[in-house]
Motif scaffolding. Structure first.
Motif, PDB file in Angstrom:
ATOM      1  N   SER A  55      -6.618   5.057   8.389  1.00 12.02           N
ATOM      2  CA  SER A  55      -6.952   6.488   8.274  1.00 12.02           C
ATOM      3  C   SER A  55      -7.680   7.048   9.484  1.00 12.02           C
ATOM      4  O   SER A  55      -8.292   8.113   9.391  1.00 12.02           O
ATOM      5  CB  SER A  55      -7.803   6.755   7.013  1.00 12.02           C
ATOM      6  N   ARG A  72      -5.302   8.350   2.204  1.00 17.14           N
ATOM      7  CA  ARG A  72      -4.834   7.130   1.558  1.00 17.14           C
ATOM      8  C   ARG A  72      -6.015   6.344   1.017  1.00 17.14           C
ATOM      9  O   ARG A  72      -7.125   6.446   1.529  1.00 17.14           O
ATOM     10  CB  ARG A  72      -4.022   6.285   2.538  1.00 17.14           C
ATOM     11  N   ASN A  74      -6.360   2.455   0.396  1.00 19.95           N
ATOM     12  CA  ASN A  74      -5.694   1.153   0.504  1.00 19.95           C
ATOM     13  C   ASN A  74      -6.066   0.216  -0.645  1.00 19.95           C
ATOM     14  O   ASN A  74      -5.304  -0.692  -0.974  1.00 19.95           O
ATOM     15  CB  ASN A  74      -6.015   0.509   1.845  1.00 19.95           C
ATOM     16  N   LEU A  79      -1.014   6.647  -1.378  1.00 23.57           N
ATOM     17  CA  LEU A  79      -0.992   7.686  -0.351  1.00 23.57           C
ATOM     18  C   LEU A  79      -1.029   9.030  -1.057  1.00 23.57           C
ATOM     19  O   LEU A  79      -0.396   9.193  -2.113  1.00 23.57           O
ATOM     20  CB  LEU A  79       0.296   7.557   0.470  1.00 23.57           C
TER      21      LEU A  79
END
Length: 114
Positions: A55, A72, A74, A79
């Motif tokens: 990001s 996003r 993770n 997303l």
């Protein structure tokens, strides 16, 4: 099984907002640059926004700059695309793309109309 599944689309009036999501499974999406694309009726698919793996870098099509925000998570393999001040020309099928692996989702429909 590799999957990218978009959700959150819908119908909204001009000036409204939507947040769409894309959940990745079956592969390590956290290492990949991710992008959103859209295809408007009768037009070619076009790039909307992109975000790097951590990001640190984002980029946007000129037509959505200042209105859309890509992000996003993770930890959730997800997303997002926050879309504000929506216009009728934002109508289309929105797809997410994992660049490294070139995986694509099936899309979620966004319709902006009064």
């Amino acid at each position: 099984q590799v999957q990218l599944v978009e959700s959150g689309g819908g119908a909204v009036q001009p000036g409204g907002s939507l947040r769409i999501s894309c959940v990745a499974s079956g592969f390590t999406s956290s290492v990949s640059f991710m992008k959103w694309y859209r295809r408007a009726p009768g037009k070619e698919r076009e790039f909307v926004a992109g975000i790097s793996a951590r990001s640190t870098t984002t980029n946007y099509a000129d037509s959505v700059k200042g209105r859309f925000t890509i992000s996003r998570d993770n930890n959730k393999n997800t997303l997002y695309l926050q879309m504000n001040s929506l216009k009728p020309e934002d109508t289309g099928l929105y797809y997410c793309n994992s660049v490294v692996q070139n995986y694509w989702g099936q899309g979620t429909q966004v319709t902006v109309s009064s």
